[in-house]
Design a protein around this motif. Sequence first.
Motif, PDB file in Angstrom:
ATOM      1  N   UNK A  67       0.854  -1.187   0.000  1.00 44.62           N
ATOM      2  CA  UNK A  67       0.000   0.000   0.000  1.00 44.62           C
ATOM      3  C   UNK A  67       0.890   1.238   0.000  1.00 44.62           C
ATOM      4  N   UNK A  68       0.737   2.066  -1.026  1.00 42.49           N
ATOM      5  CA  UNK A  68       1.467   3.324  -1.141  1.00 42.49           C
ATOM      6  C   UNK A  68       0.470   4.469  -0.936  1.00 42.49           C
ATOM      7  N   UNK A  69       0.777   5.368  -0.013  1.00 40.18           N
ATOM      8  CA  UNK A  69      -0.114   6.471   0.328  1.00 40.18           C
ATOM      9  C   UNK A  69       0.535   7.802  -0.044  1.00 40.18           C
ATOM     10  N   UNK A  70      -0.254   8.842   0.010  1.00 39.64           N
ATOM     11  CA  UNK A  70       0.238  10.181  -0.305  1.00 39.64           C
ATOM     12  C   UNK A  70       1.214  10.622   0.782  1.00 39.64           C
ATOM     13  N   UNK A  71       2.389  11.076   0.376  1.00 45.01           N
ATOM     14  CA  UNK A  71       3.397  11.508   1.346  1.00 45.01           C
ATOM     15  C   UNK A  71       2.927  12.734   2.125  1.00 45.01           C
ATOM     16  N   UNK A  72       2.041  13.550   1.534  1.00 43.58           N
ATOM     17  CA  UNK A  72       1.501  14.727   2.220  1.00 43.58           C
ATOM     18  C   UNK A  72       0.263  14.381   3.045  1.00 43.58           C
ATOM     19  N   UNK A  73      -0.285  13.169   2.810  1.00 41.49           N
ATOM     20  CA  UNK A  73      -1.555  12.781   3.426  1.00 41.49           C
ATOM     21  C   UNK A  73      -2.607  13.855   3.169  1.00 41.49           C
ATOM     22  N   UNK A  74      -2.759  14.211   1.898  1.00 48.22           N
ATOM     23  CA  UNK A  74      -3.649  15.319   1.502  1.00 48.22           C
ATOM     24  C   UNK A  74      -5.071  15.069   1.984  1.00 48.22           C
ATOM     25  N   UNK A  75      -5.701  16.156   2.444  1.00 50.52           N
ATOM     26  CA  UNK A  75      -7.055  16.053   2.998  1.00 50.52           C
ATOM     27  C   UNK A  75      -7.686  17.435   3.026  1.00 50.52           C
ATOM     28  N   UNK A  76      -9.004  17.477   2.822  1.00 51.85           N
ATOM     29  CA  UNK A  76      -9.764  18.716   2.933  1.00 51.85           C
ATOM     30  C   UNK A  76     -11.031  18.436   3.730  1.00 51.85           C
ATOM     31  N   UNK A  77     -11.627  19.446   4.372  1.00 57.32           N
ATOM     32  CA  UNK A  77     -12.812  19.206   5.205  1.00 57.32           C
ATOM     33  C   UNK A  77     -13.988  18.593   4.450  1.00 57.32           C
ATOM     34  N   UNK A  78     -14.046  18.768   3.143  1.00 55.74           N
ATOM     35  CA  UNK A  78     -15.158  18.225   2.368  1.00 55.74           C
ATOM     36  C   UNK A  78     -14.949  16.763   1.958  1.00 55.74           C
ATOM     37  N   UNK A 122     -14.695  12.759   2.163  1.00 54.32           N
ATOM     38  CA  UNK A 122     -15.221  11.644   2.945  1.00 54.32           C
ATOM     39  C   UNK A 122     -14.173  10.548   3.091  1.00 54.32           C
ATOM     40  N   UNK A 123     -13.367  10.346   2.035  1.00 49.03           N
ATOM     41  CA  UNK A 123     -12.279   9.378   2.079  1.00 49.03           C
ATOM     42  C   UNK A 123     -11.344   9.668   0.915  1.00 49.03           C
ATOM     43  N   UNK A 124     -10.165   9.088   0.967  1.00 52.86           N
ATOM     44  CA  UNK A 124      -9.201   9.142  -0.113  1.00 52.86           C
ATOM     45  C   UNK A 124      -8.775   7.709  -0.434  1.00 52.86           C
ATOM     46  N   UNK A 125      -8.817   7.363  -1.692  1.00 57.55           N
ATOM     47  CA  UNK A 125      -8.375   6.027  -2.096  1.00 57.55           C
ATOM     48  C   UNK A 125      -6.882   6.057  -2.406  1.00 57.55           C
ATOM     49  N   UNK A 126      -6.145   5.105  -1.823  1.00 56.92           N
ATOM     50  CA  UNK A 126      -4.713   5.040  -2.009  1.00 56.92           C
ATOM     51  C   UNK A 126      -4.346   3.961  -3.026  1.00 56.92           C
ATOM     52  N   UNK A 127      -3.060   3.918  -3.370  1.00 52.01           N
ATOM     53  CA  UNK A 127      -2.571   3.025  -4.424  1.00 52.01           C
ATOM     54  C   UNK A 127      -2.161   1.682  -3.823  1.00 52.01           C
ATOM     55  N   UNK A 128      -2.617   0.601  -4.452  1.00 53.92           N
ATOM     56  CA  UNK A 128      -2.320  -0.755  -3.986  1.00 53.92           C
ATOM     57  C   UNK A 128      -1.611  -1.519  -5.097  1.00 53.92           C
ATOM     58  N   UNK A 129      -0.553  -2.208  -4.731  1.00 55.71           N
ATOM     59  CA  UNK A 129       0.193  -3.067  -5.661  1.00 55.71           C
ATOM     60  C   UNK A 129       0.158  -4.486  -5.131  1.00 55.71           C
ATOM     61  N   UNK A 130      -0.285  -5.417  -5.970  1.00 57.51           N
ATOM     62  CA  UNK A 130      -0.343  -6.842  -5.598  1.00 57.51           C
ATOM     63  C   UNK A 130       0.711  -7.593  -6.397  1.00 57.51           C
ATOM     64  N   UNK A 131       1.547  -8.340  -5.709  1.00 61.95           N
ATOM     65  CA  UNK A 131       2.554  -9.167  -6.362  1.00 61.95           C
ATOM     66  C   UNK A 131       2.222 -10.627  -6.092  1.00 61.95           C
ATOM     67  N   UNK A 132       2.201 -11.418  -7.170  1.00 63.30           N
ATOM     68  CA  UNK A 132       1.853 -12.829  -7.046  1.00 63.30           C
ATOM     69  C   UNK A 132       3.004 -13.617  -6.462  1.00 63.30           C
TER      70      UNK A 132
END
Length: 415
Positions: free
Chosen positions: A389-400, A402-412
């Motif tokens: 799971x790779x997330x935003x380094x700034x953890x960007x967020x605003x009061x409006x 509801x959620x932020x979807x982050x980047x997921x990498x799956x390796x078999x």
Amino acid sequence: MACKNRARVYLGYEDEFVTEKHRSLVNFATNKIGGKPDFPINENSLSSPACRLCGLNQLLALQLYAPLESSRYHRTLYIFTCINPNCWNQHDSWTCLRVQFLEEKSIMTTETAPVSTPPTTSWLSGADDWGDEGNDNSSEQNGNNMNDSTKLSLLMNTGDTDEELTEDLSNMRVDDPNANSPASVESPVGGGAVGRLDSPQASAEIEGEESEVVCIDTPTQPQCNLVDLLQEVTHNPFQHHDPNAPVNLTFTEVFMWVEEEDLSVEVSQHERDLAREYQMHLPESAGAEEVRGMDTNPEAYEKSIPKHGDEMFHHFKCRIQKNPGQLIRYCRDNSSALLLTPLSSSGFCRHCGGERIFEVQVLPTIIPKLKLSPSIDRNFQLEFGTVLVFTCSRSCWSPSDAFKEEHVVVQAERL
């Protein structure tokens, strides 16, 4: 060469099961496996995401409370996965949602969560509607029966005697093979030509020499559609036949406890004796140089290539075995991820364009812990090598938000 300023890696382990006595203590700040997601009170309208590959609702695999230093926000990561076997080992079969809110806001527990129950009048009204439909059908059916009886009474009142009616009925034939065929000129009474059951089948004979005659066998009709078989996918035993009434599946809810990764190597007395014996058989100069040249760093690992040739998997396995039982790894550092295959780059945040950073790794050791509840298939087990799971380094967020979807990498898993 080991890094001197190694980032701290925190490991997640299985704890006790979540029962009803713990329910009042479970909220968005709880680290757990499975169950239902515990969203903050201002985000209680969120629902589980749907898989982009098959459309089924994904189940919560992990809930991790991960606040950042020098931040005024509560911060929780919700990691979902799809249980459809057709979607395994693909990036879109996993979803990570990040939810944040200011510390001043209240914390929701299951005791204070509002419970909405459907009004009883809706069921009663539905039952009344069904009853009206039944009455309409029964009355219509009764009306049809009445029409038949009326026709029969009219037939009986035409003035025909019983003898004439019996004679007419005796002349009727229900087994006439030409009853529905148009009348012919030769037979004005009715019926067309009737085919013989023992008539010979049409055939053709080819004249010529035997060398010129080619025998062609009649091809047999295939018993199955080969195109459909090639396009067929694995049957999903959890597919709901009625999408309006899905099965309420979850993974068994289990607490997690966290500790820092320990890479110190404990040397047993037997290993010390072997090392001392080995040094005694070496020349004094060589033994001293080798002792001085030995790497005492706890992160040092064997440099030789393993027999299977996969150095990344060898390092992955050896690193996990140093702390048996770990299920997840947490560290906001790109160098802390244990990879099975190389990654080009972490990429950029889809929301703000900032750099993404590694934060959570789900290890395959968690697979036996992800048990479905209710248990509709005892042999069910997810399949994946590792999830990053790779997330935003700034953890960007605003009061409006509801959620932020982050980047997921799956390796078999490497075979």
